[in-house]
Design a protein around this motif. Sequence first.
Motif, short mmCIF file in Angstrom:
data_model
loop_
_atom_site.label_atom_id
_atom_site.label_comp_id
_atom_site.label_asym_id
_atom_site.label_seq_id
_atom_site.Cartn_x
_atom_site.Cartn_y
_atom_site.Cartn_z
N LYS A 136 9.89 -14.07 -4.17
CA LYS A 136 8.89 -13.51 -5.08
C LYS A 136 9.00 -11.99 -5.13
CE LYS A 136 3.90 -13.37 -5.64
NZ LYS A 136 2.94 -12.97 -4.64
N THR A 137 9.18 -11.43 -3.96
CA THR A 137 9.33 -9.97 -3.91
C THR A 137 10.53 -9.52 -4.71
OG1 THR A 137 8.40 -9.97 -1.68
CG2 THR A 137 9.63 -8.00 -2.35
N LEU A 138 11.61 -10.26 -4.51
CA LEU A 138 12.84 -9.88 -5.20
C LEU A 138 12.65 -9.95 -6.71
CD1 LEU A 138 15.81 -9.07 -4.83
CD2 LEU A 138 16.39 -11.48 -4.78
N ARG A 139 12.04 -11.05 -7.13
CA ARG A 139 11.93 -11.26 -8.58
C ARG A 139 10.93 -10.36 -9.23
NH1 ARG A 139 11.79 -17.64 -9.13
NH2 ARG A 139 14.04 -18.06 -9.12
N THR A 140 9.76 -10.26 -8.60
CA THR A 140 8.66 -9.60 -9.31
C THR A 140 8.47 -8.14 -8.94
OG1 THR A 140 7.06 -10.19 -7.61
CG2 THR A 140 7.44 -11.80 -9.37
N GLU A 141 9.04 -7.75 -7.83
CA GLU A 141 8.80 -6.36 -7.45
C GLU A 141 10.08 -5.51 -7.46
OE1 GLU A 141 6.67 -6.29 -3.72
OE2 GLU A 141 5.42 -7.96 -4.41
N ILE A 142 11.15 -6.07 -6.94
CA ILE A 142 12.37 -5.27 -6.84
C ILE A 142 13.11 -5.22 -8.18
CG2 ILE A 142 14.60 -5.02 -5.71
CD1 ILE A 142 13.45 -6.21 -3.21
N ALA A 143 13.34 -6.41 -8.70
CA ALA A 143 14.14 -6.46 -9.94
C ALA A 143 13.56 -5.63 -11.09
CB ALA A 143 14.35 -7.92 -10.35
N PRO A 144 12.25 -5.67 -11.28
CA PRO A 144 11.70 -4.91 -12.42
C PRO A 144 11.92 -3.40 -12.32
CG PRO A 144 10.09 -6.48 -11.59
CD PRO A 144 11.23 -6.48 -10.62
N LEU A 145 12.27 -2.93 -11.16
CA LEU A 145 12.51 -1.48 -11.05
C LEU A 145 13.71 -1.06 -11.88
CD1 LEU A 145 11.96 -0.89 -7.21
CD2 LEU A 145 10.52 -0.08 -9.07
N CYS A 146 14.58 -2.03 -12.10
CA CYS A 146 15.76 -1.78 -12.93
C CYS A 146 16.67 -0.69 -12.42
CB CYS A 146 15.36 -1.44 -14.38
SG CYS A 146 14.62 -2.84 -15.20
N ALA B 53 12.70 5.23 -3.91
CA ALA B 53 11.96 5.06 -2.67
C ALA B 53 11.28 3.71 -2.64
CB ALA B 53 10.93 6.19 -2.53
N SER B 54 10.71 3.33 -3.76
CA SER B 54 10.08 2.02 -3.82
C SER B 54 11.09 0.93 -3.54
CB SER B 54 9.46 1.77 -5.20
OG SER B 54 8.60 2.84 -5.55
N PHE B 55 12.28 1.11 -4.08
CA PHE B 55 13.34 0.13 -3.86
C PHE B 55 13.60 -0.04 -2.37
CE2 PHE B 55 16.77 -2.23 -5.91
CZ PHE B 55 17.65 -2.44 -4.86
N LEU B 56 13.75 1.09 -1.69
CA LEU B 56 14.03 1.03 -0.25
C LEU B 56 12.92 0.31 0.51
CD1 LEU B 56 15.43 4.59 0.62
CD2 LEU B 56 16.65 2.42 0.72
N ILE B 57 11.69 0.64 0.13
CA ILE B 57 10.55 0.05 0.83
C ILE B 57 10.51 -1.46 0.59
CG2 ILE B 57 8.04 -0.02 0.99
CD1 ILE B 57 8.10 2.95 0.08
N LEU B 58 10.69 -1.81 -0.66
CA LEU B 58 10.60 -3.23 -1.00
C LEU B 58 11.78 -4.01 -0.42
CD1 LEU B 58 9.31 -2.74 -4.62
CD2 LEU B 58 8.04 -3.74 -2.71
N GLU B 59 12.90 -3.36 -0.34
CA GLU B 59 14.07 -3.97 0.30
C GLU B 59 13.73 -4.32 1.75
OE1 GLU B 59 18.78 -2.84 -0.07
OE2 GLU B 59 17.46 -1.45 0.98
N GLU C 102 0.83 -1.21 0.00
CA GLU C 102 0.00 0.00 0.00
C GLU C 102 0.86 1.25 0.00
OE1 GLU C 102 -0.28 -2.50 1.99
OE2 GLU C 102 -2.35 -3.14 2.24
N SER C 103 1.97 1.16 0.70
CA SER C 103 2.81 2.37 0.79
C SER C 103 3.43 2.70 -0.56
CB SER C 103 3.90 2.19 1.86
OG SER C 103 4.84 1.22 1.44
N VAL C 104 3.77 1.66 -1.30
CA VAL C 104 4.34 1.93 -2.62
C VAL C 104 3.29 2.58 -3.50
CG1 VAL C 104 5.35 0.89 -4.68
CG2 VAL C 104 6.02 0.06 -2.44
N ALA C 105 2.06 2.12 -3.35
CA ALA C 105 0.98 2.71 -4.13
C ALA C 105 0.76 4.17 -3.75
CB ALA C 105 -0.30 1.90 -3.91
N THR C 106 0.78 4.42 -2.45
CA THR C 106 0.59 5.80 -1.98
C THR C 106 1.70 6.69 -2.48
OG1 THR C 106 -0.28 4.80 0.04
CG2 THR C 106 0.13 7.17 0.08
N LEU C 107 2.88 6.10 -2.55
CA LEU C 107 4.04 6.87 -3.00
C LEU C 107 3.76 7.50 -4.36
CD1 LEU C 107 6.98 7.44 -2.18
CD2 LEU C 107 7.63 5.38 -3.41
#
Lengths: 129, 581
Positions: free
Chosen positions: B155-165, B132-138, B113-118
């Motif tokens: 899953k988080t690493l693969r689908t959420e963090i990595a795609p940030l590139c 910021a999203s990177f930090l949160i997801l980390e 939710e916080s990433v969405a609010t961001l």
Amino acid sequence: MGRLFVVNLEGKIYSCKHCRTHLALCEDIVSKSFHCRHGKAYLFSKVVNVTVGEKEERMMMTGMHTVADIFCVGCGSIVGWKYETAHEKNQKYKEGKSVLERYKVSGPDGSNYWVSHGAHIGGSDADDA
Amino acid sequence: MGGVEDEEPATKRMKLSSEQLRGLSNGSSFIEPISGSSSDLMARPLSSEGDEEVVGTKGVIKKVEFVRIIAKALRSLGYAKSCAHLEAESGISLHSSVVGLFTQQIHDGNWDESVATLCKIGLLDEHIVKSASFLILEQKFFELLDAEKVMDALKTLRTEIAPLCINNSRVHELSSCMVAPSQCNLVGSRSQDTVRSKSRSKLLEELQKLLPPTVMIPERRLEHLVEQALLLQRDACIFHNSLDKDMSLYADHQCGRDQIPSRTLQILQEHSDEVWFLQFSHNGKYLASSSNDHSAIIWEVDVNGGVSLKHRLYGHQKPVSTVSWCPDDHELLTCGVEENVRRWDVSSGECLQIYEKAGLGLVSCGWFPDGKRIFSGVNDKSISMWHVDGTELECWRGQKTLRISDLEITNDGKQIISMCRETAILLLDRETKVERLIEEDQTITTFSLSRDNRFLLVNLLNQEIHLWNIEGDLKLVAKYKAHKRTRFVIRSCFGGLAEAFVASGSEDSQVYVWHRGSGELLEALAGHSGAVNSVSWNPVNPHMLASASDDRTIRIWGLNELSMKRKDPHINGIHYCNGGT
């Protein structure tokens, strides 16, 4: 008195007749043909271990000069004068240099000088180009 | 003089407690409620261009910013209700509700939710959003790992963090964390803190740094501004000789002259002839003085700053020109003028050793930092080094040590500082043999080294004192004038808190004190009836100064009690008062 600060010279030294404090080196003599009330005086380019008195205007044989008397730091006796400013162009070479009265110093060989009969008496210190 | 130029009353800026909030509106421009509700979903910069209101007389403080940092400070202090009250009363919100929501989500660990609010927070460029999203997801990643939900973490690493590139090397580190959990320590997981919420606070702090300050005010901003002002005041204070905790917010800090020792507290009359040198021990508990009367005296400084005679050191057949304290202050060296050097035990007053050279006279002395070797200038222009037990170790020739020759060695034992020519000081590195020269136009009479070994104070024949920086390239940094010197050896020293002052003796019987940084003359202390030859400032008590004079006395100078405020009991030196003269 406190702990005197004295500079020690090496070579042929002129020192204060009373307390032997080193004053100047033979090699720094610019001219030996100066005169003062007590007879001969030498012009030196550099003199050490002296304190400088008040500046005053004095009429010398060669013109008006601004001079200050110089005193030995060891015993306080007057040993000569220093030229601060010369008002005539051809006297400018004296500026910053000092005269030591031969009567007040002991020469490099320890010899002293005695006032001769022919010296000027009275009047202000003279000098001679 | 000193202090930050500011006509605004101090109370205006330093409001930290809620009662004083009401005072905000006194005197400044009338507060108008800010139009428009601040509880939008879209955050907008609350210090918008249209809002020109300022507080303070200089017109540089924007009111909205001012109120917001105060609100922030209230919240940090734990006064959340006061903060809310301030927001309501002023109509200025600490931050928009979106940001408030965001902050809450971080605290609660609602990462997605916080990433969405961001993304809903306006004014953020894409890169910031991603970082910021990177930090949160980390953080999410680490917390999942800690909870041993490895698959979710992956899953988080693969689908959420990595795609940030972004920050791919960090992504690699994170994946190595999964494989070898012990790696997590090195990678610096924030979850190492035992209390989870603490690490979330840290995350919030890092996010705050990332986001523009208009969106999220940095932590402790008001405290930082106040500290900045205080430090500026302190640096501008040329009399500064008191502890930092004496600084107050109520008035601009400015030490009065009263912080510099200026009153004679004691006159010590135990020498029977001129006193030529004196020096406090490193620990400030003793004072040693040497005299033309062929003796030296060790004095003791008691806890109240009173100085009393401890031992008379007899033995020299010549005037004693200098003394030197050994690094641990248990022993003292004294040097007779062109005679010998003697080593004394401070507690018993006994002479332990005599150092001399046949047919020659010693002119100066000092200790090596290891306390096991001593060195001495000899009147044949050399410097000799002995082991403490008397064995001669080394001899350096070719230095032109004058009859009154200072000699210093740096605290690391590496550099020897000595006179080289009448107008030059040689700094010799004993290991590298590198020589550096301080050259002056005038004859140098004495010099002294600062405690931190970075500066050298050089006394010249023409009545000037020059301060040289001897770290790296030799630089002349300041000159001090006013004292008188025509015939004698007159010494100067560093002193005061952080050695911020320079003091010197003078032939006109006064003690001179300058501000080291600015070169300004602060005091010319009268009292002695003869030339003041040497001064020493107590290294441990910045309010105690001692002076040695041809009038055979030593004066102990302290603060002028009458104009003094309450003192910190740890700073001694002011209570002893025998009537002044």
